[in-house]
Enzyme design. Structure first.
Site, PDB file in Angstrom:
ATOM      1  N   SER A  27       0.211  19.009  -2.417  1.00  0.00           N
ATOM      2  CA  SER A  27      -0.609  17.817  -2.147  1.00  0.00           C
ATOM      3  C   SER A  27       0.259  16.671  -1.635  1.00  0.00           C
ATOM      4  O   SER A  27      -0.091  15.982  -0.666  1.00  0.00           O
ATOM      5  CB  SER A  27      -1.307  17.357  -3.427  1.00  0.00           C
ATOM      6  N   ASP A 325      -6.545  23.914  -9.855  1.00  0.00           N
ATOM      7  CA  ASP A 325      -5.933  25.060  -9.179  1.00  0.00           C
ATOM      8  C   ASP A 325      -5.287  26.040 -10.163  1.00  0.00           C
ATOM      9  O   ASP A 325      -4.812  27.102  -9.757  1.00  0.00           O
ATOM     10  CB  ASP A 325      -4.871  24.577  -8.192  1.00  0.00           C
ATOM     11  N   LYS A 352     -13.168  27.634  -3.564  1.00  0.00           N
ATOM     12  CA  LYS A 352     -11.734  27.480  -3.236  1.00  0.00           C
ATOM     13  C   LYS A 352     -11.368  28.535  -2.180  1.00  0.00           C
ATOM     14  O   LYS A 352     -12.226  29.029  -1.485  1.00  0.00           O
ATOM     15  CB  LYS A 352     -10.897  27.622  -4.509  1.00  0.00           C
ATOM     16  N   ARG A 404      -3.438  31.988  -4.929  1.00  0.00           N
ATOM     17  CA  ARG A 404      -3.386  31.834  -6.388  1.00  0.00           C
ATOM     18  C   ARG A 404      -3.984  33.044  -7.118  1.00  0.00           C
ATOM     19  O   ARG A 404      -3.615  33.331  -8.255  1.00  0.00           O
ATOM     20  CB  ARG A 404      -4.062  30.532  -6.816  1.00  0.00           C
TER      21      ARG A 404
HETATM   22  C1  S3P Z   1      -6.102  18.976  -3.314  1.00  0.00           C
HETATM   23  C2  S3P Z   1      -7.263  18.794  -4.049  1.00  0.00           C
HETATM   24  C3  S3P Z   1      -7.963  19.886  -4.733  1.00  0.00           C
HETATM   25  C4  S3P Z   1      -7.078  21.125  -4.882  1.00  0.00           C
HETATM   26  C5  S3P Z   1      -6.325  21.445  -3.624  1.00  0.00           C
HETATM   27  C6  S3P Z   1      -5.437  20.285  -3.206  1.00  0.00           C
HETATM   28  C7  S3P Z   1      -5.485  17.810  -2.648  1.00  0.00           C
HETATM   29  O1  S3P Z   1      -9.093  20.252  -3.964  1.00  0.00           O
HETATM   30  O2  S3P Z   1      -7.856  22.241  -5.255  1.00  0.00           O
HETATM   31  O3  S3P Z   1      -5.517  22.592  -3.790  1.00  0.00           O
HETATM   32  O4  S3P Z   1      -4.332  17.892  -2.215  1.00  0.00           O
HETATM   33  O5  S3P Z   1      -6.171  16.765  -2.561  1.00  0.00           O
HETATM   34  P1  S3P Z   1     -10.516  19.518  -4.145  1.00  0.00           P
HETATM   35  O6  S3P Z   1     -10.410  18.138  -3.677  1.00  0.00           O
HETATM   36  O7  S3P Z   1     -11.456  20.336  -3.303  1.00  0.00           O
HETATM   37  O8  S3P Z   1     -10.817  19.626  -5.624  1.00  0.00           O
END
Ligand code: S3P
Length: 447
Positions: A27, A325, A352, A404
Site C-alpha cells: 500500500s 488481507d 478480492k 494470498r
Molecule cells: C488496499 C486496501 C484494501 C486491501 C488492498 C490494499 C490499499 O482494499 O485489501 O490489498 O492499499 O488501499 P480495499 O480498499 O478494497 O479494502
C-alpha cells in the site's frame, strides 16, 4: 510465469528458525510512487516493494509523464510533474493483477484533462469498479466500462473537477484514497466520511508531501477527512517499512509448525493494519513485539513468533478492516487451534483477487479441516494442533491468480500430514518476491 512456479509441493519438515525481513509495504509503495509523481522535483524511495503490482503502478506513472528509475543501491528516484500536470498516456494502462493501482489511479486521473483506458488480468477484470466510478462520476469524470462496471474501462477526467462530500458505503481504503487523490487537483474541499476506519497511509503520506488535510474523529469512531484541493506537493525522501500483510505468512507458519522460532524484522505496525497480530495474541500466540520505533511517519517493530497452542475465537467484525488481507492465513491458523473460530461481516473477501471465503473453505476442507462457509464468513472447528490431513494424500490446490491464497496454503502445507501441491505459485510475485526462498531459508536454518 516461470515453470518452477507450477505444481509446487509444500510439506512438513524441519521447524522454521531464524530471522527474516519481508519486502516493502504494498500500500505504501503504490502511494509513494503516485505522490512522488505529483511533486515537482525528485523524490527518493527506499524499501519499495519490487513486486508486479507496484511495478504496474511505476509503469503507469511513467506513461503519465513521471521519470522513474532505480539506482544500483535499490533506491527509486521519481521526478514528478506536479499536481494537475499528468500527460495523456499513449497506450492502455495495464494494471495486471493490481486492484490498488487501478482504483487509486482512476482517482488521480478523474481530475486531469485526459482519457485513459485500464486493462488487467482475468482476476482484476472480474472485480467491481462501481465503488470508485460512482464517487468519481459525482466529481465529473466519465466512464465507459465493461458489463458490470468492470475492466477493461475507459475514463475521461474533468478539469476543474467538482469537490464532493462522500460517505463510504463500503469500508475501503482504496475508495477513500481514490477520492482524496482526485481531490488534489480539484478546487475547494473534498471530504470523505469513513464510518469504519481503514488503513490511513494516504492521509499520512498526503500530509507528509505537504497537502492540507485534516482528520476529525467523532465519538462513534467515524472519521471525517478533508483535503484542500489545488494542492502543491513537495518532493520527499521516503522509507517504506516491511509489509505486515507479508509478515503474516512467516508469523503464522511459525505459530503452527512445532519447534519454530522466527523473528521478522522491520514490520509496519500502523494500527490500521495490525488486527491479525492482536487477534493471534488473543488466541494465545507466543508472538512478541520488540524494538518499536517510527520510520518515515509509520510505526515499525520486529516480531518474534514461536510455535504455540492456539485457542479458537469469535472474531469481532469491526476488526476486519485492520486485517482484511490477512484472513486467508488467519483461517489456516484457526484450523490448527483448539475450539471453534467464528467470523462474520467479511463480505468484502468475496471481491478480492478471488472469492477468498469460497477458496479458503474449499481448500481447507480438502486438507481435512472442518469448515462451514456462511455468506459473510467462515466457521472453523480447529484440530487442536493435530496436523491436518486430507483423505486423498497430497491434494492440489488451485491458487486462481490470488497471491494470498497461494501463500496461505503454502503455509498450511508445512503443517499438513502428507503436504499439499499448489498449482501455480507465480501470482506470489505480485506482492512477495522471494516468498518460497524465505520459507526454505527458515527451514535450512533449523536443519
Ligand atoms: C488496499 C486496501 C484494501 C486491501 C488492498 C490494499 C490499499 O482494499 O485489501 O490489498 O492499499 O488501499 P480495499 O480498499 O478494497 O479494502
Amino acid at each position: 510465469m516461470t515453470e518452477i512456479a507450477r505444481n509446487m509441493l509444500f510439506e512438513p519438515g524441519a521447524p522454521l528458525r531464524g530471522t527474516v525481513q519481508v519486502p516493502g509495504d504494498k500500500s505504501i509503495s503504490h502511494r509513494s510512487l503516485m505522490l512522488s509523481a505529483l511533486s515537482v522535483g525528485e523524490s527518493r524511495v527506499s524499501g519499495l516493494l519490487e513486486g508486479e503490482d507496484v511495478l504496474a503502478t511505476a509503469a503507469a506513472m511513467r506513461a503519465l509523464g513521471a521519470q522513474i528509475h532505480r539506482s544500483d543501491d535499490g533506491v527509486w528516484h521519481v521526478h514528478g510533474v506536479g499536481v494537475g500536470s499528468l500527460v495523456q498516456p499513449e497506450t492502455a494502462l495495464d494494471m495486471g493483477n493490481s486492484g490498488t493501482s487501478t482504483r487509486l489511479l482512476m482517482g488521480l486521473l478523474a481530475s486531469h484533462d485526459l482519457t485513459a483506458t485500464f486493462v488487467g488480468d482475468a482476476s482484476l477484470s472480474k472485480r467491481p469498479m462501481g465503488r470508485v466510478t460512482t464517487p468519481l462520476g459525482l466529481m465529473g469524470a466519465e466512464f465507459m466500462t465493461s458489463p458490470g462496471g468492470r475492466l477493461p474501462l475507459t475514463m475521461r477526467g474533468l478539469v476543474p473537477a467538482v469537490p464532493i462530500e462522500y460517505r463510504l458505503p463500503v469500508a475501503s481504503a482504496q475508495v477513500k484514497s481514490a477520492i482524496l487523490l482526485a481531490g488534489l487537483n480539484t478546487p475547494g474541499i473534498t471530504r470523505v466520511i469513513e464510518p469504519v476506519p481503514t488503513r490511513d497511509h494516504s492521509e499520512r503520506m498526503l500530509r507528509g508531501f505537504g497537502a492540507q488535510l485534516t482528520v476529525e474523529t467523532q465519538a462513534d469512531g467515524t472519521r471525517i477527512i478533508s483535503l484542500t484541493g489545488e494542492a502543491e506537493l513537495k518532493p520527499q525522501t521516503l522509507v517504506v517499512p516491511g509489509d505486515p500483510s507479508s509478515a503474516a505468512f512467516p508469523v503464522v507458519a511459525a505459530l503452527i509448525t512445532p519447534g519454530s522460532d522466527v523473528t521478522v524484522t522491520n514490520v509496519g505496525m500502523n494500527p490500521t493494519r495490525t488486527g491479525l497480530f492482536r487477534l493471534l495474541r488473543a488466541m494465545g500466540a507466543d508472538l512478541t513485539i520488540i524494538n518499536e520505533r517510527e520510520v518515515g511517519g509509520e510505526p515499525v517493530a520486529d516480531l518474534v513468533a514461536r510455535h504455540s497452542a492456539l485457542t479458537g475465537i469469535d472474531v469481532p467484525p469491526d476488526i476486519a478492516p485492520s486485517m482484511i488481507d490477512e484472513f486467508p492465513v488467519f483461517f489456516v491458523a484457526a484450523a490448527h487451534a483448539s475450539g471453534t473460530t467464528r467470523t462474520s461481516g467479511l463480505d468484502e473477501l468475496r471481491v478480492k483477487e478471488s472469492d477468498r471465503l469460497a477458496l479458503m473453505a474449499q481448500g481447507l476442507a480438502r486438507i481435512g479441516a472442518s469448515v462451514e462457509e456462511k455468506e459473510d464468513g467462515l466457521i472453523i472447528a480447529g484440530r487442536g494442533g493435530d496436523p491436518l490431513s486430507g483423505s486423498n494424500g497430497t491434494p492440489t490446490i488451485a491458487a486462481e491468480l490470488d497471491h494470498r491464497i497461494a501463500m496461505s496454503f503454502a503455509v498450511a502445507g508445512l503443517a499438513t500430514r502428507g503436504g499439499l501441491i499448489i498449482d501455480d505459485m507465480s501470482p506470489v510475485a505480485t506482492s512477495f518476491p522471494g516468498f518460497t526462498a524465505m520459507l526454505d531459508r527458515l527451514r535450512d536454518a533449523a536443519a
